[in-house]
Motif scaffolding. Structure first.
Motif, PDB file in Angstrom:
ATOM      1  N   GLN A   1       0.862  -1.176   0.000  1.00 35.15           N
ATOM      2  CA  GLN A   1       0.000   0.000   0.000  1.00 35.15           C
ATOM      3  C   GLN A   1       0.901   1.230   0.000  1.00 35.15           C
ATOM      4  O   GLN A   1       1.706   1.415   0.910  1.00 35.15           O
ATOM      5  N   HIS A   2       0.777   2.053  -1.050  1.00 35.62           N
ATOM      6  CA  HIS A   2       1.688   3.183  -1.179  1.00 35.62           C
ATOM      7  C   HIS A   2       0.919   4.491  -1.317  1.00 35.62           C
ATOM      8  O   HIS A   2      -0.174   4.551  -1.892  1.00 35.62           O
TER       9      HIS A   2
ATOM     10  N   LEU B   1       5.058 -10.610 -10.692  1.00 37.23           N
ATOM     11  CA  LEU B   1       4.139  -9.497 -10.921  1.00 37.23           C
ATOM     12  C   LEU B   1       2.979  -9.916 -11.811  1.00 37.23           C
ATOM     13  O   LEU B   1       1.823  -9.561 -11.562  1.00 37.23           O
ATOM     14  N   GLN B   2       3.281 -10.677 -12.863  1.00 37.06           N
ATOM     15  CA  GLN B   2       2.232 -11.087 -13.796  1.00 37.06           C
ATOM     16  C   GLN B   2       1.260 -12.087 -13.177  1.00 37.06           C
ATOM     17  O   GLN B   2       0.117 -12.181 -13.590  1.00 37.06           O
ATOM     18  N   SER B   3       1.713 -12.823 -12.163  1.00 31.33           N
ATOM     19  CA  SER B   3       0.850 -13.811 -11.513  1.00 31.33           C
ATOM     20  C   SER B   3      -0.020 -13.197 -10.422  1.00 31.33           C
ATOM     21  O   SER B   3      -0.831 -13.888  -9.818  1.00 31.33           O
ATOM     22  N   HIS B   4       0.187 -11.895 -10.164  1.00 29.55           N
ATOM     23  CA  HIS B   4      -0.620 -11.157  -9.187  1.00 29.55           C
ATOM     24  C   HIS B   4      -0.515 -11.745  -7.783  1.00 29.55           C
ATOM     25  O   HIS B   4      -1.482 -11.701  -7.005  1.00 29.55           O
TER      26      HIS B   4
ATOM     27  N   ASN C   1      -2.051  -1.328  -3.755  1.00 27.28           N
ATOM     28  CA  ASN C   1      -3.117  -0.394  -3.418  1.00 27.28           C
ATOM     29  C   ASN C   1      -2.527   1.010  -3.239  1.00 27.28           C
ATOM     30  O   ASN C   1      -1.805   1.256  -2.280  1.00 27.28           O
ATOM     31  N   PRO C   2      -2.803   1.926  -4.191  1.00 33.53           N
ATOM     32  CA  PRO C   2      -3.584   1.726  -5.421  1.00 33.53           C
ATOM     33  C   PRO C   2      -2.824   0.882  -6.441  1.00 33.53           C
ATOM     34  O   PRO C   2      -1.643   0.638  -6.291  1.00 33.53           O
ATOM     35  N   HIS C   3      -3.545   0.467  -7.492  1.00 28.73           N
ATOM     36  CA  HIS C   3      -2.951  -0.385  -8.514  1.00 28.73           C
ATOM     37  C   HIS C   3      -1.832   0.337  -9.255  1.00 28.73           C
ATOM     38  O   HIS C   3      -1.886   1.555  -9.446  1.00 28.73           O
ATOM     39  N   LEU C   4      -0.845  -0.437  -9.675  1.00 31.29           N
ATOM     40  CA  LEU C   4       0.229   0.122 -10.481  1.00 31.29           C
ATOM     41  C   LEU C   4      -0.263   0.371 -11.902  1.00 31.29           C
ATOM     42  O   LEU C   4      -1.176  -0.322 -12.377  1.00 31.29           O
ATOM     43  N   PRO C   5       0.321   1.331 -12.627  1.00 25.38           N
ATOM     44  CA  PRO C   5      -0.045   1.546 -14.039  1.00 25.38           C
ATOM     45  C   PRO C   5       0.217   0.284 -14.839  1.00 25.38           C
ATOM     46  O   PRO C   5       1.197  -0.425 -14.596  1.00 25.38           O
ATOM     47  N   VAL C   6      -0.658  -0.011 -15.791  1.00 29.77           N
ATOM     48  CA  VAL C   6      -0.532  -1.217 -16.617  1.00 29.77           C
ATOM     49  C   VAL C   6       0.236  -0.896 -17.883  1.00 29.77           C
ATOM     50  O   VAL C   6      -0.064   0.083 -18.580  1.00 29.77           O
TER      51      VAL C   6
END
Length: 274
Positions: free
Chosen positions: A223-224, A253-256, A261-266
């Motif tokens: 959480q950042h 990272l790809q396996s989640h 939180n919040p989500h990183l940019p895709v």
């Protein structure tokens, strides 16, 4: 739920990138760090296993990029550590390919078959793409961003992941030279990581005893915000810091496995992140 005191920097992952980052921070006076590693040892993909009284590398095995105008820092560390290596040009490499019944498959036939399959699949993809160019946009099906079928996975591997996961020219060779050396030391490639770690972490008899390194600690959430970061682990612990350095692999990272939180940019090119 356990909460720890706030530190300056949390490093997630104790592979070579994580240990290197922590070492640089400590060298520059930032000693208030915490390293969280999911496995029971440092090194990440650099790992050895004892097999028939011989150390077998399960991950990294070569030091690539030696002999150029600029010295490779990994090679420098190997020389300083007295790591046993030998020049490798692959001329003495031996391997067998087995079919599903366990019989040895002639490598030449296997190579030709694979090459033909890849060339055929690529040609089919090009034909399909040409047909899509002239098709009505509304009739074009949604294309998958990830390879799914066995042949798609094979093509993705041979074109993008095989050996270096990098298109030519290979930056390692351009920057550091084209010679390669096989690590042939019973202490394993991982010995270099421990030599790096002992420069800033407390060690005794080759073991890291510093409480700033926490092994078997699986990070599940980051959480950042502008106030810093909060890291939650699988065992319910909570760690706080001003900054976090994430050095896990792209696969993690790809396996989640870690939520943000919040989500990183895709990235618009998720399969090309290397």
């Amino acid at each position: 739920m356990e909460s720890s005191n706030r530190c300056s920097v949390i490093v997630v992952g104790a592979g070579i990138s994580g240990i290197s980052a922590a070492k640089v921070l400590a060298k520059n006076g930032v000693e208030d760090i915490l390293i969280l590693e999911a496995s029971d040892s440092i090194g990440g993909r650099i790992k050895k296993h004892s097999f028939g009284n011989v150390s077998v590398e399960l991950g990294a095995g070569w030091i690539a990029g030696v002999g150029g105008k600029v010295s490779n820092p990994v090679w420098e560390l190997a020389v300083q550590s007295g790591l046993r290596t030998c020049f490798s040009d692959y001329s003495d490499a031996r391997y067998n390919i087995y079919d599903r019944s366990g019989e040895i498959f002639p490598s030449g036939v296997a190579g030709d078959t694979y090459k033909k399959a890849v060339e055929s699949a690529i040609q089919k993809l090009r034909t399909d793409q040409d047909s899509l160019v002239s098709a009505d946009v509304s009739d074009v099906p949604e294309l998958s961003t990830s390879p799914e079928t066995p042949i798609e996975l094979a093509i993705d591997f041979i074109l993008h992941d095989f050996e270096m996961a990098e298109v030519e020219p290979i930056s390692t060779y351009v920057d550091f030279g084209e010679r390669e050396f096989l690590v042939a030391d019973e202490r394993g490639y991982e010995y270099l990581l421990y030599k790096m770690a002992e420069e800033f972490l407390f060690t005794s008899d080759g073991k890291i005893l510093d409480n700033r390194l926490k092994l078997n600690t699986v990070v599940r959430e980051l959480q950042h915000s502008r106030d810093g970061v909060i890291v939650r682990t699988e065992d319910g612990c909570v760690y706080e810091a001003n900054y976090v350095i994430l050095s896990v692999s792209i696969g993690v990272l790809q396996s989640h496995l870690i939520s943000f939180n919040p989500h990183l940019p895709v990235s618009p090119y998720p399969n090309r992140a290397r």
